[in-house]
Design a protein around this motif. Structure first.
Motif, PDB file in Angstrom:
ATOM      1  N   TYR A  34       4.434 -63.009  49.480  1.00  0.00           N
ATOM      2  CA  TYR A  34       4.228 -64.135  50.596  1.00  0.00           C
ATOM      3  C   TYR A  34       2.804 -64.481  50.410  1.00  0.00           C
ATOM      4  O   TYR A  34       2.582 -65.759  50.404  1.00  0.00           O
ATOM      5  CB  TYR A  34       4.870 -63.632  52.062  1.00  0.00           C
ATOM      6  CG  TYR A  34       4.543 -64.663  52.877  1.00  0.00           C
ATOM      7  CD1 TYR A  34       5.621 -65.782  53.026  1.00  0.00           C
ATOM      8  CD2 TYR A  34       3.669 -64.555  53.717  1.00  0.00           C
ATOM      9  CE1 TYR A  34       5.458 -66.731  53.658  1.00  0.00           C
ATOM     10  CE2 TYR A  34       3.425 -65.760  54.763  1.00  0.00           C
ATOM     11  CZ  TYR A  34       4.228 -66.701  54.658  1.00  0.00           C
ATOM     12  OH  TYR A  34       4.152 -67.760  55.578  1.00  0.00           O
ATOM     13  N   TRP A  35       2.090 -63.613  50.544  1.00  0.00           N
ATOM     14  CA  TRP A  35       0.495 -63.890  50.247  1.00  0.00           C
ATOM     15  C   TRP A  35       0.181 -64.657  49.148  1.00  0.00           C
ATOM     16  O   TRP A  35      -0.668 -65.673  49.025  1.00  0.00           O
ATOM     17  CB  TRP A  35      -0.313 -62.592  50.437  1.00  0.00           C
ATOM     18  CG  TRP A  35      -1.837 -62.804  49.960  1.00  0.00           C
ATOM     19  CD1 TRP A  35      -2.603 -63.494  51.003  1.00  0.00           C
ATOM     20  CD2 TRP A  35      -2.314 -62.636  48.796  1.00  0.00           C
ATOM     21  NE1 TRP A  35      -3.841 -63.453  50.089  1.00  0.00           N
ATOM     22  CE2 TRP A  35      -3.714 -63.290  48.868  1.00  0.00           C
ATOM     23  CE3 TRP A  35      -1.871 -62.135  47.609  1.00  0.00           C
ATOM     24  CZ2 TRP A  35      -4.494 -62.963  47.802  1.00  0.00           C
ATOM     25  CZ3 TRP A  35      -2.658 -62.165  46.501  1.00  0.00           C
ATOM     26  CH2 TRP A  35      -3.759 -62.437  46.604  1.00  0.00           C
ATOM     27  N   ASP A 104      -4.501 -62.992  57.354  1.00  0.00           N
ATOM     28  CA  ASP A 104      -4.298 -64.311  57.658  1.00  0.00           C
ATOM     29  C   ASP A 104      -3.140 -64.968  57.447  1.00  0.00           C
ATOM     30  O   ASP A 104      -2.448 -65.701  58.033  1.00  0.00           O
ATOM     31  CB  ASP A 104      -5.517 -65.233  57.246  1.00  0.00           C
ATOM     32  CG  ASP A 104      -5.651 -66.384  57.776  1.00  0.00           C
ATOM     33  OD1 ASP A 104      -5.186 -66.650  59.053  1.00  0.00           O
ATOM     34  OD2 ASP A 104      -5.771 -67.719  56.933  1.00  0.00           O
ATOM     35  N   VAL A 106      -0.169 -63.210  56.602  1.00  0.00           N
ATOM     36  CA  VAL A 106       0.942 -62.430  57.056  1.00  0.00           C
ATOM     37  C   VAL A 106       0.794 -61.870  58.407  1.00  0.00           C
ATOM     38  O   VAL A 106       1.305 -60.847  59.062  1.00  0.00           O
ATOM     39  CB  VAL A 106       1.322 -61.178  56.140  1.00  0.00           C
ATOM     40  CG1 VAL A 106       1.553 -61.600  54.541  1.00  0.00           C
ATOM     41  CG2 VAL A 106       0.024 -60.207  56.265  1.00  0.00           C
ATOM     42  N   GLU A 107       0.106 -62.465  59.365  1.00  0.00           N
ATOM     43  CA  GLU A 107      -0.191 -61.994  60.767  1.00  0.00           C
ATOM     44  C   GLU A 107       0.815 -61.801  61.616  1.00  0.00           C
ATOM     45  O   GLU A 107       0.752 -60.985  62.572  1.00  0.00           O
ATOM     46  CB  GLU A 107      -1.521 -63.129  61.296  1.00  0.00           C
ATOM     47  CG  GLU A 107      -0.676 -64.555  61.591  1.00  0.00           C
ATOM     48  CD  GLU A 107      -1.759 -65.512  61.874  1.00  0.00           C
ATOM     49  OE1 GLU A 107      -2.820 -64.710  62.685  1.00  0.00           O
ATOM     50  OE2 GLU A 107      -1.466 -66.591  62.057  1.00  0.00           O
ATOM     51  N   ASP A 108       1.905 -62.438  61.396  1.00  0.00           N
ATOM     52  CA  ASP A 108       2.932 -62.117  62.268  1.00  0.00           C
ATOM     53  C   ASP A 108       3.942 -61.195  62.151  1.00  0.00           C
ATOM     54  O   ASP A 108       4.576 -60.580  62.718  1.00  0.00           O
ATOM     55  CB  ASP A 108       3.943 -63.422  62.123  1.00  0.00           C
ATOM     56  CG  ASP A 108       3.177 -64.824  62.845  1.00  0.00           C
ATOM     57  OD1 ASP A 108       2.449 -64.644  63.544  1.00  0.00           O
ATOM     58  OD2 ASP A 108       3.670 -65.803  62.119  1.00  0.00           O
ATOM     59  N   ASP A 109       3.513 -60.468  60.929  1.00  0.00           N
ATOM     60  CA  ASP A 109       4.260 -59.168  60.390  1.00  0.00           C
ATOM     61  C   ASP A 109       3.452 -58.065  60.464  1.00  0.00           C
ATOM     62  O   ASP A 109       4.163 -56.992  59.878  1.00  0.00           O
ATOM     63  CB  ASP A 109       4.985 -59.774  59.070  1.00  0.00           C
ATOM     64  CG  ASP A 109       5.773 -60.834  58.965  1.00  0.00           C
ATOM     65  OD1 ASP A 109       6.720 -60.708  59.722  1.00  0.00           O
ATOM     66  OD2 ASP A 109       5.539 -61.601  58.295  1.00  0.00           O
ATOM     67  N   ASP A 113      -5.259 -58.099  62.617  1.00  0.00           N
ATOM     68  CA  ASP A 113      -5.737 -59.175  62.629  1.00  0.00           C
ATOM     69  C   ASP A 113      -6.998 -59.339  61.638  1.00  0.00           C
ATOM     70  O   ASP A 113      -7.796 -58.401  61.545  1.00  0.00           O
ATOM     71  CB  ASP A 113      -6.016 -59.605  64.006  1.00  0.00           C
ATOM     72  CG  ASP A 113      -6.422 -61.197  63.934  1.00  0.00           C
ATOM     73  OD1 ASP A 113      -7.633 -61.737  63.860  1.00  0.00           O
ATOM     74  OD2 ASP A 113      -5.400 -62.126  64.169  1.00  0.00           O
TER      75      ASP A 113
END
Length: 499
Positions: A34-35, A104, A106-109, A113
């Protein structure tokens, strides 16, 4: 394998690292993919490769999956790796940048932070000390003496002339160098199609001292000088396989560095100074000493305006600059301190720009000194003109222009002795000047065929008729007859000089 448009082989290496991602546990693999899908769209392959390499190293060292790594986990793994591997502050900072980029995206997973990761101090702007860089004399030795290959001299002179990064140097193509016959300088345009140029691609630079070296290399040694897409700096000999479709002849940065180290073994240069980026430091120093403005240096070096990079060159003291100004103006000073560089001037023979610290013009072979031509030859040229036979010979073969005319080859000295002595005002023979009956060797044209031959001529005959007005003819008994301009036999001599 490196290519002219991918000198670091970034694309192939990146694909290999992406394949490594496929072998990771499913959750880590999905996060990195994803990144990667977001990062690669807006960054060069070289940048993506560097960050992905960092993240794969960190993933292997972490004690927990990427999805569970906290601020403490990330900080601990960087500290541990830094201590074990002896990282500089800059390397540590680069790994931290990779972590921040990943968090930055994948911050939701993940629990951490990007703002949890502070960056180490940037040590890339450290001061550059004079003793750590190549001096102008060491640069001269590396270009002028270390190698007998025209390619190596062309590569090193281009690095010093333009201050290019090695990847940019290795990506140049034949068509990227432009030069018009008779011009003083050429132009080099950095390959805008190549990967990893860090913003320098497409820039056009004036090529001054490197133009002669490049032209000599293209004329005498380059395997494919007529192919505009061929690498400008091409592999030679066993290193190049023209039958391999993946080998376009490019010299990658790794091969360049090995070549640089190997050549330096023939010199007294400190090996610790011999890395390509040091050539750029030396280039910037030389540019400043030659009077380039800050703006000109920033453009040539590929730096952003007001980047502050020049502040790193604290070794460029007032003494250095003032000393160079005095040299430029021809003013003598009682005490001279600081670094000095030789001026760039026109070759007196072919007009191309040359670094007068070099021994010979790289394009035509003209012997170079600070005063360029010896005084006797300058006066001879002014007296007899460019159509004089001796002038024509010496301009065609400048390496024969010697400081003292007494050191000219005997065949030239004897043939043109009267005119040379008329210019210099004394005998070339000193106290041992030959008598009229003594013979001296001289090269004369055949009277009835092409070519020349060396014969021994009585010195008195040369004084009376002059070497330019004589030719030689073989007799039936193996002797040589000297013929004057009207076809008369002046004298018959033994070809071996036996009276």
């Amino acid at each position: 394998m490196p290519s002219v448009n991918d000198p670091n082989n970034d694309k192939s290496r990146l694909e290999s690292r992406i394949e490594d991602v496929q072998d990771l546990p499913r959750e880590d693999r999905q996060l990195l993919q994803y990144w990667l899908s977001n990062f690669r769209d807006s960054n060069a392959d070289s940048t993506t490769l560097a960050h992905l390499g960092h993240l794969l190293t960190l993933q292997e060292e972490l004690d927990v999956p990427l999805a569970e790594a906290t601020k403490f986990d990330w900080t601990s793994v960087v500290t541990d790796l830094s201590n074990r591997r002896g990282w500089t502050s800059g390397t540590k900072r680069n790994y931290q940048k990779s972590i921040r980029s990943f968090l930055d995206a994948v911050e939701d997973d993940v629990p951490a932070d990007k703002d949890d990761i502070s960056l180490a101090e940037d040590d890339s702007g450290g001061k550059i000390e004079e003793e750590d860089i190549l001096s102008p004399e060491e640069v001269r030795v590396l270009i002028d003496e270390a190698s007998n290959r025209a390619r190596d001299r062309a590569m090193f002179s281009t690095l010093i002339d333009l201050g290019l990064r090695v990847a940019a140097l290795c990506s140049l193509r034949v068509k990227d160098f432009e030069f018009e016959d008779g011009a003083r300088v050429g132009e080099i345009t950095v390959n805008g199609d190549a990967l990893g140029q860090k913003g320098s691609g497409g820039r056009t630079h004036v090529a001054t001292i490197s133009s002669g070296h490049i032209r000599s290399y293209l004329r005498n040694e380059h395997p494919r000088p007529d192919d505009p897409e061929a690498p400008l700096f091409h592999k030679i000999g066993r290193h190049y396989d023209p039958d391999d479709p993946d080998d376009d002849g490019s010299i990658g940065p790794a091969l360049f560095r090995r070549r640089m180290k190997r050549l330096a073994r023939n010199t007294d240069i400190d090996p610790s100074k011999l890395h390509p980026h040091n050539m750029k430091h030396a280039a910037v120093t030389i540019w400043a000493l030659r009077g380039m403005s800050d703006r000109e240096i920033e453009y040539r070096a590929g730096w952003a305006r007001e980047s502050g990079q020049l502040k790193r060159y604290e070794h460029l003291t007032g003494d250095d600059v003032n000393s160079q100004i005095l040299d430029t103006l021809g003013i003598e000073a009682e005490e001279r301190t600081g670094m000095k560089v030789a001026p760039i001037e026109n070759c007196p023979n072919c007009n191309i720009s040359v670094d007068t610290a070099m021994r010979f013009c790289p394009q035509c072979g003209q012997q170079l000194e600070q005063d360029m031509r010896p005084q006797w030859f300058t006066e001879y040229l002014q007296t007899f003109g460019q159509e004089d036979p001796l002038v024509e010979i010496l301009l065609d073969s400048p390496s024969q222009i010697v400081r003292d005319p007494a050191d000219l080859p005997e065949s030239l000295k004897s043939k043109h002795q009267d005119k040379i002595e008329n210019v210099v005002g004394h005998s070339l023979m000193g106290s041992a000047s030959p008598t009229d009956d003594e013979t001296v060797p001289i090269s004369l044209p055949h009277a009835d065929e092409d070519g020349e031959t060396t014969v021994y001529v009585p010195f008195g005959v040369l004084k009376e008729h002059g070497g330019d007005n004589l030719s030689v003819e073989r007799t039936d008994d193996g002797l040589r007859s000297l013929i004057d301009s009207e076809g008369n036999v002046v004298v018959t001599v033994d070809p071996l000089g036996i009276n």
